[in-house]
Design an enzyme around this catalytic site. Sequence first.
Site, mmCIF file in Angstrom:
data_model
loop_
_atom_site.group_PDB
_atom_site.id
_atom_site.type_symbol
_atom_site.label_atom_id
_atom_site.label_comp_id
_atom_site.label_asym_id
_atom_site.label_seq_id
_atom_site.Cartn_x
_atom_site.Cartn_y
_atom_site.Cartn_z
ATOM 1 N N CYS A 1 35.433 27.914 -15.144
ATOM 2 C CA CYS A 1 35.904 26.603 -15.582
ATOM 3 C C CYS A 1 37.423 26.607 -15.760
ATOM 4 O O CYS A 1 38.039 27.661 -15.865
ATOM 5 C CB CYS A 1 35.211 26.166 -16.873
ATOM 6 N N CYS B 1 39.643 31.292 -15.795
ATOM 7 C CA CYS B 1 38.421 31.580 -16.544
ATOM 8 C C CYS B 1 37.468 32.430 -15.701
ATOM 9 O O CYS B 1 37.208 32.111 -14.536
ATOM 10 C CB CYS B 1 37.745 30.280 -16.947
ATOM 11 N N HIS C 1 46.666 38.156 -2.347
ATOM 12 C CA HIS C 1 45.871 38.908 -3.317
ATOM 13 C C HIS C 1 46.083 38.385 -4.732
ATOM 14 O O HIS C 1 45.769 39.058 -5.705
ATOM 15 C CB HIS C 1 46.185 40.404 -3.237
ATOM 16 N N GLY D 1 55.153 47.776 5.564
ATOM 17 C CA GLY D 1 54.709 48.528 4.393
ATOM 18 C C GLY D 1 53.269 48.288 4.005
ATOM 19 O O GLY D 1 52.936 48.248 2.822
ATOM 20 N N ASP E 1 53.132 41.918 -7.560
ATOM 21 C CA ASP E 1 54.169 42.353 -8.495
ATOM 22 C C ASP E 1 55.286 41.342 -8.730
ATOM 23 O O ASP E 1 56.167 41.559 -9.560
ATOM 24 C CB ASP E 1 54.769 43.684 -8.042
ATOM 25 N N CYS F 1 35.182 27.219 -22.596
ATOM 26 C CA CYS F 1 33.868 27.842 -22.794
ATOM 27 C C CYS F 1 33.889 29.042 -23.742
ATOM 28 O O CYS F 1 32.834 29.539 -24.138
ATOM 29 C CB CYS F 1 33.272 28.276 -21.449
ATOM 30 N N SER G 1 48.990 49.116 5.459
ATOM 31 C CA SER G 1 48.197 49.886 6.417
ATOM 32 C C SER G 1 47.035 49.118 7.033
ATOM 33 O O SER G 1 46.405 49.586 7.969
ATOM 34 C CB SER G 1 47.653 51.140 5.726
#
Length: 276
Positions: free
Chosen positions: A139, A135, A127, A210, A112, A171, A212
């Site tokens: 590429c 892409c 993440h 925060g 975020d 591409c 798990s």
Amino acid sequence: MKEQLAKIIKEVYSKKNRNLFTFLTGAGISADSGIPIYRGVDGIWVKGTKFHKPEEFGTFKYFKENPEEVWQYSLFRKKMFENAHANESHKEIVEIENLLQDRFHLITQNIDNLHRRSGTNRIYEIHGNNREIKCSNGCQAIEYLPAEIEGKDIDEDLTEKDIELLKCKECGGWMRPNILWFDERYDEKTNKKFSSLKMAKNSGLLFIVGTSGATNLPMAIAETTLKYGGTIVDINTEDNLFTELIKDKKNKIIIRETSTEALKIIRELLENIVKE
């Protein structure tokens, strides 16, 4: 709890080796900013993907089959993130970084951008993030989402200009969000896998805030810290998979308070130790 924290913080601060203070954060730290967690009855996956399970919708496979639908949802989240503001927990972490300088590192599962917007600099976004695209055919390098593409309401479709800007210049295939989906593996380029594990190895203290432990790299980070003698501080309002991991370990502290309350205590303890 406070005395135990003060003792271990002072001990790690005085070390010459394995002396990093690492914070591992997840969706729970952004909840006070109005961003729902990902799972559960009020989770973002439930609200945003009414007809899909997260493990089905949040996948590269689903994106390849339904790129416009996934992008519409991604841009809905973009608007949600942009309208959110950093909360007190984010701000406390900034203050802690200012105290510790290069001995501080933040590993976050959140895409975020609130940690970065609040002023934290030493960030590993394992993440991925909502700012970048790449892409889907592999590429070209990672690049920023074009500024012309705006966030969407939940029922708002992509424009022709959006679609044009979301096609790879090399591409012609679809660009995709630079985030980790459920059917993908962690790597170093996007997810800082090896950097994070190296950091965990050298962490005297790992604060888990925060989150798990539902994904495997965060769990591996905690396991690595324990393996090399570091202490884990589990800051969550409820028991979780990290709690299960550390329940029989000596080098642990479990705190069942809000992240803001716990981080404020940690920041105050550090202020006293740094002044000594």
